[in-house]
Write a protein that holds these residues in place. Structure first.
Motif, PDB file in Angstrom:
ATOM      1  N   MET A 113      24.988   1.323  27.622  1.00 22.40           N
ATOM      2  CA  MET A 113      26.242   1.491  26.917  1.00 22.40           C
ATOM      3  C   MET A 113      26.754   0.169  26.337  1.00 22.40           C
ATOM      4  SD  MET A 113      27.147   4.728  27.015  1.00 22.40           S
ATOM      5  CE  MET A 113      28.892   4.988  26.953  1.00 22.40           C
ATOM      6  N   THR A 114      26.080  -0.931  26.615  1.00 23.90           N
ATOM      7  CA  THR A 114      26.500  -2.241  26.127  1.00 23.90           C
ATOM      8  C   THR A 114      25.469  -2.755  25.132  1.00 23.90           C
ATOM      9  OG1 THR A 114      27.567  -2.708  28.237  1.00 23.90           O
ATOM     10  CG2 THR A 114      27.102  -4.580  26.838  1.00 23.90           C
ATOM     11  N   ASP A 115      25.941  -3.380  24.065  1.00 24.02           N
ATOM     12  CA  ASP A 115      25.052  -3.978  23.077  1.00 24.02           C
ATOM     13  C   ASP A 115      24.338  -5.162  23.716  1.00 24.02           C
ATOM     14  OD1 ASP A 115      24.110  -4.435  20.279  1.00 24.02           O
ATOM     15  OD2 ASP A 115      25.205  -6.314  20.596  1.00 24.02           O
ATOM     16  N   HIS A 169      30.816  -3.729  23.784  1.00 25.14           N
ATOM     17  CA  HIS A 169      30.660  -2.288  23.960  1.00 25.14           C
ATOM     18  C   HIS A 169      29.794  -1.733  22.826  1.00 25.14           C
ATOM     19  CE1 HIS A 169      33.628  -2.184  27.147  1.00 25.14           C
ATOM     20  NE2 HIS A 169      34.418  -2.918  26.388  1.00 25.14           N
ATOM     21  N   SER A 170      29.243  -0.561  23.045  1.00 27.79           N
ATOM     22  CA  SER A 170      28.377   0.070  22.051  1.00 27.79           C
ATOM     23  C   SER A 170      29.175   1.024  21.161  1.00 27.79           C
ATOM     24  CB  SER A 170      27.275   0.862  22.757  1.00 27.79           C
ATOM     25  OG  SER A 170      27.845   1.980  23.419  1.00 27.79           O
ATOM     26  N   SER A 206      28.657   4.194  20.828  1.00 33.70           N
ATOM     27  CA  SER A 206      28.962   5.432  21.545  1.00 33.70           C
ATOM     28  C   SER A 206      30.183   5.266  22.449  1.00 33.70           C
ATOM     29  CB  SER A 206      27.756   5.935  22.336  1.00 33.70           C
ATOM     30  OG  SER A 206      27.323   4.960  23.250  1.00 33.70           O
ATOM     31  N   GLU A 207      30.353   4.088  23.040  1.00 39.87           N
ATOM     32  CA  GLU A 207      31.551   3.830  23.848  1.00 39.87           C
ATOM     33  C   GLU A 207      32.800   3.830  22.975  1.00 39.87           C
ATOM     34  OE1 GLU A 207      30.870   1.006  27.535  1.00 39.87           O
ATOM     35  OE2 GLU A 207      29.951   0.183  25.713  1.00 39.87           O
ATOM     36  N   ALA A 225      33.691  -3.208  19.752  1.00 40.27           N
ATOM     37  CA  ALA A 225      32.318  -2.725  19.903  1.00 40.27           C
ATOM     38  C   ALA A 225      31.478  -3.177  18.713  1.00 40.27           C
ATOM     39  CB  ALA A 225      32.294  -1.202  19.999  1.00 40.27           C
TER      40      ALA A 225
END
Length: 162
Positions: free
Chosen positions: A1-3, A9-10, A12-13, A76
């Protein structure tokens, strides 16, 4: 979920945060805004200087954005050269000001790699919750349209809801 590159944050988050916060703002008659920030010179940097330098530029921009955002904001990385910044309880004028501040910070950011000075600018699209009929999709559509206007107007600028 993290880049993995930036630690942010990604996409999708960000989508989840947007959906939850839009619903909450609509339920309680609140307000929120979203900024979409794209690096104007990314393709040129990558094509002329290579992927390694382009990644370093993205990391430096991500670090500056993360350092200067408000504690309540949600940042993000949403694409190679693009960031999303969710601004809870920010109206249209506040989103515009936040976008202008981010543009100035990145324009003034001292990027030096291999003894070479680089400069970057951002194009920013801004959109603000428009009412109870707003969906994440309609907000994102307006956001993308505003970013396109900023980019086609020469970049290094913010375009928001009229």
């Amino acid at each position: 979920m993290t880049d993995q590159l930036t630690g942010l944050h990604s996409r999708s988050e960000l989508q989840l945060v947007l959906e939850q916060n839009l619903a909450q703002a609509q339920r309680y008659d609140g307000i929120c805004s979203l900024l979409l920030l794209q690096v104007d010179q990314y393709k040129e940097i990558r094509d002329q200087q290579g992927d390694t330098l382009a990644r370093e530029v993205i990391k430096a921009i991500a670090a500056e954005l993360n350092r200067t955002k408000r504690a309540a904001d949600f940042l993000a990385r949403v694409a190679d050269d693009m960031f999303g910044l969710f601004l809870p309880e920010a109206n249209q004028a506040q989103a515009q000001l936040a976008g202008e501040r981010v543009c100035r910070l990145i324009r003034e950011l001292a990027l030096e790699y291999g003894g070479q000075q680089l400069s970057c600018t951002l194009s920013v699209g801004a959109a603000t919750l428009s009412g109870i009929e707003e969906t994440p999709q309609t907000l994102l559509r307006r956001l993308a349209e505003n970013l396109t206007i900023a980019r086609h107007s020469g970049g290094n600028r913010v375009e928001g809801d009229a």
